[in-house]
Design an enzyme around this catalytic site. Structure first.
Site, PDB file in Angstrom:
ATOM      1  N   GLU A  99      -1.917  -9.208   3.991  1.00  0.00           N
ATOM      2  CA  GLU A  99      -1.667  -9.915   5.448  1.00  0.00           C
ATOM      3  C   GLU A  99      -3.263 -10.145   5.920  1.00  0.00           C
ATOM      4  O   GLU A  99      -3.313 -10.772   6.993  1.00  0.00           O
ATOM      5  CB  GLU A  99      -1.040  -8.688   6.156  1.00  0.00           C
ATOM      6  CG  GLU A  99      -1.669  -7.464   6.601  1.00  0.00           C
ATOM      7  CD  GLU A  99      -1.353  -6.408   5.666  1.00  0.00           C
ATOM      8  OE1 GLU A  99      -1.619  -5.272   5.628  1.00  0.00           O
ATOM      9  OE2 GLU A  99      -1.053  -6.896   4.351  1.00  0.00           O
ATOM     10  N   HIS A 123      -3.472  -5.584   0.528  1.00  0.00           N
ATOM     11  CA  HIS A 123      -3.162  -5.795   1.916  1.00  0.00           C
ATOM     12  C   HIS A 123      -3.128  -7.399   1.760  1.00  0.00           C
ATOM     13  O   HIS A 123      -4.228  -7.937   2.068  1.00  0.00           O
ATOM     14  CB  HIS A 123      -3.981  -5.298   3.023  1.00  0.00           C
ATOM     15  CG  HIS A 123      -3.657  -3.871   3.210  1.00  0.00           C
ATOM     16  ND1 HIS A 123      -2.549  -3.437   3.846  1.00  0.00           N
ATOM     17  CD2 HIS A 123      -4.208  -2.749   2.832  1.00  0.00           C
ATOM     18  CE1 HIS A 123      -2.751  -2.261   3.955  1.00  0.00           C
ATOM     19  NE2 HIS A 123      -3.770  -1.639   3.126  1.00  0.00           N
ATOM     20  N   CYS A 162       0.780  -1.147   0.038  1.00  0.00           N
ATOM     21  CA  CYS A 162      -0.046   0.122   0.038  1.00  0.00           C
ATOM     22  C   CYS A 162       0.822   1.406  -0.029  1.00  0.00           C
ATOM     23  O   CYS A 162       1.414   1.693  -1.183  1.00  0.00           O
ATOM     24  CB  CYS A 162      -1.047   0.072   1.019  1.00  0.00           C
ATOM     25  SG  CYS A 162      -2.239   1.119   0.912  1.00  0.00           S
TER      26      CYS A 162
END
Length: 506
Positions: free
Chosen positions: A169, A167, A79
């Protein structure tokens, strides 16, 4: 020391989550402020740049020289990290015409790219950005797009450097762990970070650090201090003395249960019953923060008094874990919160700190505890506040109120275990409210206390939702408490989420 990946924190709310995901892939990582990259660490195999709440054009945006890192290690920018690399190399980052938050799907993937190997077109990703990369520098190439974001991911030609505007994660990115695993493979990490390897290396390091020195440790009955105690015990044996203080505000029979558990583990534990002392200090006090301070100071006084009876103590063991270490300093260097289980011992004790768990996340502590053979009762115990029932009794604290709440809480938690609900929630407990109401028992009018039940689901306690427990279970708990706990004639259930409420009431 094993291979490691460095995560440079630019202020993202998910930075710790990146670290947890890398650790879940059996790879050691460290989270550091964006401007504190360690020099000449031969164990570093790769670097991740986190997201941020900033825009790259903000005057106060977090910036650092990334070129030297890019030339030396494989890099993944997430990001803001991706936008920063593009911006610094002559690309354009601008406010998005359509802000993209939430689910998106990859409409194009370069299947030959090693970062995205095995990720299929249409794979769901999670976006969270108001800015977007609108133009890449000449040496950057697009490797993935979504319907709304052309440059969803890129690679820099001629170097192992990637950027993604989604993202990987977060849970909702379907192939996020696969992408992170691909990056770990690119970095050449051995993936040898396991609970067993941590125990072996930590015990060895503790033996070297402590030698024949003596250590004291304050036990709470929770998983962090318990795992700390076992690691220290494996390293120094009888030179560890543990102190478990019962401030009179534990759950029903908890002192006896925990002491029995520690005996099972072979620990040298001194158990101190100090309830009367705490009740005297708390008499008439109603303000929550004042109650916390009185309980905290009382604990320190009792701990110090017992510690002074021991000879030649040089170290204080603490169950500090990695989130405490990360949060103790912000990325600007300002202290966010202190981290010490004991609450701050007097300087005059002149003890050095030993913190065996300071590299572990909470879920890793539990896995290490399992590897050490700890009883599930200790490993899977719900979080319980240090001040205990002192902050679950709203208003002033008396011994009678403590007994009422202990009995009500014991019924609640025992039934949760009996119904198989205990392990489905993050935390549960009963609260004694400073509210009395009219009731009828038999043919008699009553005017008695109200108990609130609280149960929440969460992964990290930063946010939490109220647990939707079965109605028949709640009915059973309410009936049992009202019939068996003298002084209670009404039970309510808290259906507030965090935020705006907190998990505890005080």
């Amino acid at each position: 020391m094993c291979d490691k990946i460095i995560i440079l924190d630019f202020g993202s709310q998910t930075t710790q989550l990146i670290g947890r995901r890398i650790r879940e892939l059996n790879t050691y990582c460290e989270i550091l402020p964006y401007n504190r990259f360690p020099e000449d660490d031969e164990h570093i195999k790769g670097v991740i740049f986190s997201g941020s709440s900033c825009s790259t054009d903000d005057s106060n945006a977090f910036r650092t020289d990334l070129t030297a890192i890019r030339k030396k290690y494989p890099v993944l920018g997430i990001c803001y990290g991706a936008q920063l690399m593009a911006n610094d190399s002559g690309g354009k980052v601008e406010p998005a015409t359509v802000r993209e938050y939430g689910r998106a799907h990859l409409s194009y993937i370069d299947g030959s790219d090693p970062l995205l190997k095995g990720v299929k077109n249409g794979s769901q990703v999670w976006m969270s950005h108001g800015d977007t990369i609108t133009q890449l520098p000449a040496s950057f190439g697009i490797i993935a797009s979504t319907n709304d974001v052309k440059i969803a991911a890129y690679r820099i030609d001629g170097e192992p450097t990637w950027g993604v505007q989604f993202h990987p994660e977060v849970f909702h990115t379907e192939d996020g762990m696969h992408i992170l695993n691909n990056f770990i493979h690119i970095c050449g990490c051995a993936k040898d970070w396991t609970p067993a390897s941590f125990i072996e290396s930590t015990v060895s390091a503790l033996k070297a650090q402590l030698g024949d020195d003596k250590v004291i440790l304050a036990l709470s009955g929770g998983v962090d201090s318990s795992v700390t105690a076992i690691l220290l015990h494996k390293a120094i044996g009888k030179n560890l003395t543990c102190i478990f203080v019962d401030h009179g505000l534990l759950r029903k029979h908890e002192f006896e249960h925990v002491m029995h558990s520690y005996e099972h583990l072979g620990l040298n534990v001194i158990g101190i019953k100090a309830g009367e002392k705490f009740y005297r200090r708390l008499a008439g006090v109603t303000e929550p923060e004042q109650k916390r301070k009185i309980i905290g100071q009382g604990f320190i006084d009792v701990f110090e008094e017992e510690a002074q009876k021991l000879k030649d103590i040089k170290w204080l063991g603490q169950g500090t874990i990695y989130p405490d270490v990360i949060e103790s300093l912000s990325i600007t260097g300002m202290v966010i919160k202190s981290h010490h289980n004991v609450g701050g011992l007097p300087d005059r004790m002149k003890l050095k700190l030993v913190e065996p768990l300071r590299l572990l996340f909470k879920d890793e502590v539990r896995r290490v505890g399992t590897e050490l053979g700890m009883m599930p009762y200790l490993i899977n115990r719900h979080p319980f506040p240090g001040p205990g029932l002192g902050i679950r009794i709203l208003g002033d604290i008396t011994e009678q109120k403590v007994h009422i709440l202990q009995d009500a809480d014991d019924i609640y938690i025992s039934l949760m275990r009996e119904w198989g609900l205990y392990d489905t929630v993050w935390q549960a407990g009963a609260i004694l409210l400073p509210v009395r109401s009219v009731g009828v028992m038999g043919d008699e009018r009553t005017y008695e206390n109200t108990v609130a039940l609280r149960a929440v689901t969460s992964t990290d306690a930063m946010t939490a939702d109220w647990a939707q427990l079965p109605y028949d279970f709640l009915a059973k708990v309410s009936n049992e408490i009202i019939n068996k706990v003298k002084g209670v004639n009404r039970v309510v259930y808290d259906i507030s989420s965090k935020p705006p409420a907190t998990i505890e009431w005080e």
